[in-house]
Design a protein around this motif. Structure first.
Motif, short mmCIF file in Angstrom:
data_model
loop_
_atom_site.label_atom_id
_atom_site.label_comp_id
_atom_site.label_asym_id
_atom_site.label_seq_id
_atom_site.Cartn_x
_atom_site.Cartn_y
_atom_site.Cartn_z
N PRO A 157 7.47 -46.62 8.91
CA PRO A 157 7.25 -46.89 10.62
C PRO A 157 8.95 -46.27 11.34
N ASN A 158 8.71 -45.72 12.55
CA ASN A 158 9.97 -46.18 12.87
C ASN A 158 10.68 -45.07 12.15
N ALA A 159 10.60 -43.80 11.68
CA ALA A 159 12.03 -43.03 10.86
C ALA A 159 11.89 -41.73 11.92
N SER A 160 13.03 -41.52 11.20
CA SER A 160 13.11 -39.70 11.94
C SER A 160 12.27 -38.58 11.48
N ALA A 161 11.55 -38.23 12.80
CA ALA A 161 10.80 -36.80 12.93
C ALA A 161 11.62 -35.48 10.76
N PHE A 162 12.42 -35.70 10.99
CA PHE A 162 13.73 -35.17 9.97
C PHE A 162 12.97 -35.44 8.49
N ALA A 163 12.69 -37.34 8.41
CA ALA A 163 12.44 -37.64 7.09
C ALA A 163 11.33 -38.79 7.74
N VAL A 214 11.21 -34.87 3.95
CA VAL A 214 12.32 -33.82 3.83
C VAL A 214 10.87 -32.56 5.49
N ASP A 215 11.01 -32.91 6.55
CA ASP A 215 10.47 -31.36 7.85
C ASP A 215 11.43 -30.58 8.01
N VAL A 216 11.71 -30.23 6.72
CA VAL A 216 12.38 -29.04 7.77
C VAL A 216 11.73 -28.06 8.29
N ARG A 217 10.84 -28.38 8.88
CA ARG A 217 10.20 -27.38 9.91
C ARG A 217 10.55 -28.15 11.11
N GLN A 218 10.93 -29.03 11.07
CA GLN A 218 11.46 -30.37 12.08
C GLN A 218 12.99 -29.38 12.27
N ARG A 219 13.50 -29.13 11.86
CA ARG A 219 15.09 -28.99 11.66
C ARG A 219 15.07 -27.68 12.34
N LEU A 220 14.33 -26.82 11.28
CA LEU A 220 14.14 -25.70 12.04
C LEU A 220 13.01 -24.85 12.64
N ARG A 221 13.13 -26.10 13.72
CA ARG A 221 12.26 -25.60 15.24
C ARG A 221 11.29 -24.70 14.91
N MET A 222 10.29 -24.84 14.34
CA MET A 222 9.63 -24.26 13.69
C MET A 222 8.00 -25.29 13.70
N PRO A 223 7.15 -25.02 14.39
CA PRO A 223 6.30 -26.14 14.83
C PRO A 223 5.57 -26.57 13.36
N VAL A 280 24.31 -35.23 -0.76
CA VAL A 280 23.82 -35.32 1.09
C VAL A 280 24.96 -36.39 1.09
N GLY A 281 26.11 -35.62 1.97
CA GLY A 281 27.29 -36.83 2.77
C GLY A 281 28.18 -37.24 1.95
N GLY A 282 28.26 -35.73 0.58
CA GLY A 282 28.89 -36.16 -0.51
C GLY A 282 28.58 -37.20 -1.34
N ALA A 283 26.96 -37.86 -1.25
CA ALA A 283 26.30 -38.18 -2.92
C ALA A 283 25.10 -37.93 -2.95
N PRO A 284 24.91 -37.83 -4.63
CA PRO A 284 23.86 -37.29 -5.14
C PRO A 284 23.07 -38.01 -4.65
N THR A 285 21.83 -36.83 -4.56
CA THR A 285 20.79 -37.20 -4.02
C THR A 285 19.45 -36.69 -4.09
N ARG A 286 17.85 -37.29 -4.52
CA ARG A 286 16.89 -36.81 -4.48
C ARG A 286 16.41 -36.42 -3.15
N LEU A 287 15.64 -35.43 -3.19
CA LEU A 287 14.72 -35.22 -1.64
C LEU A 287 13.52 -34.36 -2.16
N ALA A 288 12.57 -34.30 -1.29
CA ALA A 288 11.73 -33.39 -0.80
C ALA A 288 11.41 -32.91 0.13
N ILE A 289 11.38 -31.92 -0.63
CA ILE A 289 10.59 -30.78 0.97
C ILE A 289 8.79 -29.95 0.73
N LEU A 290 8.00 -29.87 1.81
CA LEU A 290 6.94 -28.98 1.92
C LEU A 290 6.77 -28.39 2.33
N ALA A 291 6.57 -26.60 1.27
CA ALA A 291 6.43 -25.60 1.92
C ALA A 291 5.38 -25.23 1.51
#
Length: 179
Positions: free
Chosen positions: A62-68, A82-91, A108-119
């Motif tokens: 809830p209330n998360a950004s469209a980015f993640a 992470v929604d890469v489409r949103q960042r790349l301005r893709m529908p 990410v921001g200097g800290a080791p981070t695990r994240l996922a994207i949907l392709a």
């Protein structure tokens, strides 16, 4: 946990250099993973790829950004999706049978981070000469330039190499100090 010592072969040395962020010898090509979004081919360095999975359910935050907008459970570790489409301005696009989740581990921001994207799909891993990347032309570029490192030729098509350093910053900035 017991540590296993691997013999020092060219492969283990290359993996160690990649893991430790050491520079590669100039003669060694970079390896990139090719994936697709809306029919476009994108690439990211394989050094950032942890694993590739079939789609798994995401929990919307809830209330998360469209980015993640959600989280996924990757073998007991919670990772933002992470929604890469949103960042790349893709529908947005509907998921297909070829869709995959690419789990990344990168700073990410200097800290080791695990994240996922949907392709939409994952195609292959190729060697790429990143020194030969071409700049994205100003006219006709559909993607924000701060998220693209350059364009490479692959067969008859082009591959867009994404800049993971800027692409996954929560605020989407380049990190450069404003003048």
């Amino acid at each position: 946990m017991k540590e296993i010592a691997l013999p020092q072969t060219a492969l283990t040395k290359t993996l160690a250099e990649t893991t430790l962020g050491l520079r590669r010898p100039p003669s060694m090509p970079d390896m990139v993973l090719i994936f697709t979004l809306s029919g476009e081919a994108f690439a990211i360095s394989v050094s950032a790829v942890h694993e590739i999975l079939d789609p798994i359910p995401a929990t919307r935050v809830p209330n998360a950004s469209a980015f993640a907008p959600g989280l996924i459970n990757v073998r007991g570790t919670i990772a933002p999706l992470v929604d890469v489409r949103q960042r790349l301005r893709m529908p947005p696009a509907a998921s297909s049978a070829d869709a995959r989740v690419i789990v990344l581990e990168l700073p990410v921001g200097g800290a080791p981070t695990r994240l996922a994207i949907l392709a939409d799909g994952v195609e292959e891993v190729i060697e790429a000469d990143l020194a030969a990347l071409e700049a994205v032309p100003e006219l006709g570029a559909r993607w924000p330039e701060q998220f693209v490192k350059g364009v490479a030729h692959r067969g008859d098509g082009l591959v867009i190499l994404l800049d993971t350093e800027t692409l996954f910053r929560p605020d989407g900035s380049t990190g450069a100090d404003p003048a």
